[in-house]
Design an enzyme around this catalytic site. Structure first.
Site, short mmCIF file in Angstrom:
data_model
loop_
_atom_site.label_atom_id
_atom_site.label_comp_id
_atom_site.label_asym_id
_atom_site.label_seq_id
_atom_site.Cartn_x
_atom_site.Cartn_y
_atom_site.Cartn_z
N HIS A 1 11.05 23.64 59.80
CA HIS A 1 11.10 22.31 59.20
C HIS A 1 9.86 21.50 59.55
O HIS A 1 9.41 21.51 60.70
CB HIS A 1 12.36 21.57 59.67
CG HIS A 1 13.62 22.14 59.11
ND1 HIS A 1 14.01 21.93 57.81
CD2 HIS A 1 14.58 22.92 59.67
CE1 HIS A 1 15.16 22.55 57.59
NE2 HIS A 1 15.52 23.16 58.70
N LYS B 1 26.68 16.83 50.80
CA LYS B 1 25.41 17.19 51.41
C LYS B 1 24.79 18.37 50.65
O LYS B 1 25.51 19.27 50.24
CB LYS B 1 25.68 17.59 52.87
CG LYS B 1 24.51 17.46 53.77
CD LYS B 1 24.98 17.64 55.20
CE LYS B 1 23.85 17.62 56.19
NZ LYS B 1 22.85 18.65 56.02
N SER C 1 20.34 22.49 63.77
CA SER C 1 19.07 22.49 63.06
C SER C 1 18.32 21.20 63.37
O SER C 1 18.97 20.14 63.45
CB SER C 1 19.32 22.58 61.55
OG SER C 1 18.11 22.83 60.89
#
Ligand code: FAD
Length: 470
Positions: free
Chosen positions: A49, A248, A336
């Site tokens: 990410h 989501k 995460s």
């Protein structure tokens, strides 16, 4: 007595071992499973990410950005698969304030290369995006990685630099002792000056063995569908969604090995071992994935799987020395972007330890690690040369992924080598392809049995042998 016992051989535990093995310390990593990378680290989206999502000012934001910055150099030094493929976050509404908020977070977190583009600009970059896409956040530093290779690379390098790994070794209790801790395991007691708790979804149970302070980890299920390599080029960037009325978002992404992945769902559960997939979960993946990308080739799904996020109760990573347990460090609630952050978490844990114990670097360490030579990635001349030197590279065992006997033998005999079919699969990709190990399993099993000197009946898909092999 060990200087540091690390509980958990996932991305976080192995990254900590990689970092600490550079110092004059005796480091012992213990895991209840028979291989490294058997927990959450083996089942996730494998995205490095960029860091635009984490709340500014949190440990998560800081370690995400640092981990992302470290990853490319680490992949070169330690020889694991990594690709900077960029990412988009899609907005399906005319109101793009959600994207603007993400851009602001990215700026606050110090993430470079983030911009907002129109729906048409997004479709020009990714022609398979749907017409519903109104705008997108483009993140140039987002990447994809092989989580197995990354974790194995940390572990192998740590092992080469002196860390000891005790696998199939479950921590059953911890007592405080005058010199530190006695870690009780299924394979006997280990005395430890420092303990790092990197036990993933079980980190709350390990924490409670020494501390009275509250810590709760909730497993959050994420279900996925993985598609064949023939679908791998359907999108080239990782495609996220802003949350919609349907909840989501889920992502659609190529993997670093060229498959297409869609998922994950998000459902809090109680059972820390429940990695089942469900009809409802996979239907959700299909429905939400199709909002972003049109005609996703779901007829090319080769497997589905579930990973469990270790969701802590503080909304941030919990990486600290326990207030009531000196030199006991939690690395808990590592949901995460834990994979991305792992190298930075390893570094941060070392800094925390260094504040309490003077650390001295070893004079000589192995800075690099060479991974398994992947035959399919070589040129024809290189393949010919390799086969002449080692004929086992001339025998294809896994046809789907073109994995040779030479690679499987290397996977078994290298440091912390594979002892199970899953161990071979994660190291070489034999069994990862379209037939999902239907063809190569018998040969892989025979190679494991021969190399380890055990009966073929004792070869396991994963888990522990009846006879001790390590
Ligand atoms: C659905 C999903 C998607 C994700 N996507 C991404 C992503 O794209 N990018 C990203 O950066 N992160 C992602 N993550 C997060 C990332 O996968 C995790 O943060 C990371 O893998 C956590 O690593 P870990 O080492 O803390 O835990 P684990 O990998 O779970 O390791 C913990 C280890 O502790 C061992 N253990 C537990 N109890 C004991 C005991 N009593 N004795 C001995 N050993 C024990 C376990 O066997 C296990 O091997 C995702 C997670 C999920 C679930």
């Amino acid at each position: 007595m060990a200087d540091v016992v690390i509980i958990g051989a996932g991305a976080v535990g192995c990254a900590a071992a990689y970092e600490l093995a550079k110092y004059k310390l005796s480091v012992v990593v213990v895991d209840k499973e028979s291989d490294v990378c058997e927990g959450t680290t083996k089942a996730n989206s494998a995205i490095v990410h960029a860091g635009f999502d984490a709340e500014p000012g949190t440990l998560k934001a800081r370690l995400n950005v640092r981990g992302s910055e470290m990853m490319e150099e680490l992949s070169n030094k330690l020889d694991f698969a990594y690709k900077r493929n960029e990412a988009m976050v899609l907005c399906f509404d005319k109101d793009i304030s959600g994207l603007e908020a993400l851009k602001e977070k990215a700026d606050k977190n110090g993430v470079k290369g983030v911009s907002i583009i129109s729906g048409d600009e997004a479709r020009a970059l990714e022609p398979n995006l749907t017409d519903e896409v109104q705008a997108a956040l483009l993140a140039k530093t987002s990447a994809i990685v092989c989580p197995f290779e990354m974790t194995l690379a940390f572990a192998e390098n740590a092992y080469t630099n002196g860390a000891e790994f005790k696998l199939s070794c479950a921590v059953t209790g911890i007592d405080k002792d005058s010199g530190g801790y006695i870690v009780h395991t299924s394979k006997g007691d280990i005395k430890a000056r420092c303990v790092i708790n990197a036990a993933g979804v079980y980190a709350d149970r390990i924490h409670a063995m020494v501390s009275g302070t509250p810590l709760k980890i909730t497993p959050r299920k994420g279900e996925y569908m993985l598609m064949d390599k023939t679908a791998g080029g359907y999108v080239s960037r990782t495609i996220f969604q802003l949350p919609t009325k349907m909840g989501k978002g889920i992502l659609v992404t190529p993997t670093v090995h060229g498959n297409l992945l869609a998922g994950p769902t998000a459902e809090n559960i109680d059972d820390k071992e429940n990695t089942s997939t469900t009809k409802q979960g996979l239907a959700d993946v299909k429905a939400k994935g199709s909002l972003s990308v049109k005609n996703i080739p779901f007829n090319k799904v080769i497997t589905s799987f579930t990973g469990l996020r270790a969701v802590g109760d503080r909304g941030d990573f919990i990486i600290e020395e326990c207030s009531d347990a000196p030199l006991f460090f939690d690395a808990a609630g590592i949901e995460s972007p834990g994979l991305t952050s792992a190298p930075a978490i390893g570094e941060y844990l070392r800094e925390l330890i260094e504040k309490r114990i003077p650390l001295e670097k070893k004079e000589k360490i192995a800075e690099t690690r060479k991974g398994i030579t992947h035959f399919a990635a070589l040129s024809e001349e290189e393949q010919d040369k390799l086969i002449k030197e080692t004929p086992a590279y001339g025998k294809i065992v896994c046809r789907c992924e073109t994995v040779t006997e030479g690679e499987i033998l290397d996977a078994i005999s290298r440091p912390l080598g594979a002892t199970t079919l899953d161990g071979v699969k994660r190291r070489t990709r034999a069994g990862m392809g379209r037939c999902q190990a239907g063809f190569c399993s018998p040969t892989s099993m025979a190679l494991i049995a021969k190399k380890l000197g055990i009966r073929i009946e004792d070869v396991r898909k994963n888990g522990v042998y009846e006879s001790e092999v390590r």
